[in-house]
Write an enzyme that holds these catalytic residues in place. Sequence first.
Site, mmCIF file in Angstrom:
data_model
loop_
_atom_site.group_PDB
_atom_site.id
_atom_site.type_symbol
_atom_site.label_atom_id
_atom_site.label_comp_id
_atom_site.label_asym_id
_atom_site.label_seq_id
_atom_site.Cartn_x
_atom_site.Cartn_y
_atom_site.Cartn_z
ATOM 1 N N GLN A 63 0.965 -1.278 0.062
ATOM 2 C CA GLN A 63 0.070 -0.027 -0.080
ATOM 3 C C GLN A 63 0.773 1.330 -0.159
ATOM 4 O OE1 GLN A 63 -1.554 0.660 4.453
ATOM 5 N NE2 GLN A 63 -1.647 -1.718 3.865
ATOM 6 N N HIS A 79 0.493 5.701 0.752
ATOM 7 C CA HIS A 79 -0.522 6.882 1.227
ATOM 8 C C HIS A 79 -0.307 8.220 0.438
ATOM 9 C CE1 HIS A 79 -1.483 3.917 4.159
ATOM 10 N NE2 HIS A 79 -0.413 4.112 4.949
ATOM 11 N N GLU A 127 2.706 7.615 8.694
ATOM 12 C CA GLU A 127 2.804 6.615 9.815
ATOM 13 C C GLU A 127 4.230 6.312 10.269
ATOM 14 O OE1 GLU A 127 1.695 2.329 7.743
ATOM 15 O OE2 GLU A 127 0.426 3.784 7.645
ATOM 16 N N ARG A 154 -3.970 0.466 -2.616
ATOM 17 C CA ARG A 154 -3.390 -0.760 -2.491
ATOM 18 C C ARG A 154 -2.759 -0.971 -3.830
ATOM 19 N NH1 ARG A 154 -7.619 -0.721 0.641
ATOM 20 N NH2 ARG A 154 -7.377 -1.445 2.777
#
Length: 440
Positions: A97, A99, A134, A291
């Site tokens: 994935q 972001h 993250e 994804r």
Amino acid sequence: MYLLRNTLRPYAWGSTTAMAELFGREPSGEPEAELWIGAHPGAPSALVPPVDGAQTLDELIALDPEAALGADTAARFGGELPFLAKILAAGSPLSLQVHPTPAQARAGYAAEEETGVDRGARERNYKDGNHKPEMIFALTPFEALCGFRNPEEAAQVFRAVNGAIAAEGRPVPELLEWIVAELSSGHPAADRLQSVFRTILSDGESVRPAVEEAAAASALSAAGTEFARELTTVAELQGFYPGDPGVLISLLLNRASLKPGEAIYLPAGNVHAYLSGLGVEVMAASDNVLRGGLTPKHVDVPELLRTVDFRPLGIPSLTAGHTADGQEVFRPPFEEFQLQRIELAQGPDTGRDLPAEVPVLQNGPAVVISVRGNVALSSPAGSLVLEPGQSAFLPAGDAPAFLRLASDSAQHDDAALAFAVTVGSAPANGGDEPRLDLPA
């Protein structure tokens, strides 16, 4: 301060035992993938007990954002808690994935809203207008794929796969031969990686047999080879996601093997997948995920290609710093969050000089999570005892707060362990998060 009850997400990839072992309780009998701690509308933490009619943390914040978050944080983040913390337990690989940047998220969300794509639709890419940088802190040995290798190194890995196929007396699929040639072509590195990535995702019927040949040969030939770990990973991923293009894409990516106490951070555009392990994950409070494989879910190839950063990057390791108060803090280059690790002396034989009390890092609101041992959280507003797996929310004005070992904590050799998450520092340029050039 407010005691929280958090939602445990039973995603299929979750470990059935890791989180229970961490917190010293019986397993639930189903996958325990993520424990969400925060105010994200997808699973906001519940208040124990409810306060002023608010049942959950997001409802509490909405009653008076400035009181809960502080005036600065409320203004910067639209009156919402900007971070989400999780305990993540990967028993099998998560999807590949990526972001988006803040600008990409805003534009993508607005476009889907304008065209009327249902927010629950399988093909929906953007659930909100926020980015989702993250970090992951390893509580156990933790394996991940993250960021692109140099294309020359990736070519060597694919040559090893092709050699393993040829050694079995089987013809090497044309796609795999082309990948080696393209990665070795001498074009700009990002262009080579983008070309191979796009082709693997778009080449339809030629991909599955190439994956199957690569996985079968890798399973037989991995031991003792220069790229044994990469070949083993191909065989393992094929077992979880047969014929998936992500099996081949894994060979383009860096492999990060974290020891307990180590951390990495993942900026926008970084293709990644968590493979196994238990960790503390912190992110901006968004649900935007595009994804790229290792999943039965929707893969929007054109939008994915617009989002991925194809520059080769080293593993984005994150080293802790220490404040003047002795706080151990992991500060990724994002304004939404920073993570504090707190260890407290719990027995006479830890072998380390650990404090009896630690001040909680508070840059506006904070959440505190106990992982090992019972810890006492105190502030001018009161005190709480947190058992392993429990957490609390500290409003911005509830400071200073301190953490110490609770008097009823069971004594053993390991130190008590807790984490605090608070708001990060605003970026110097006030703009979108940077895409960082990292050392290889």
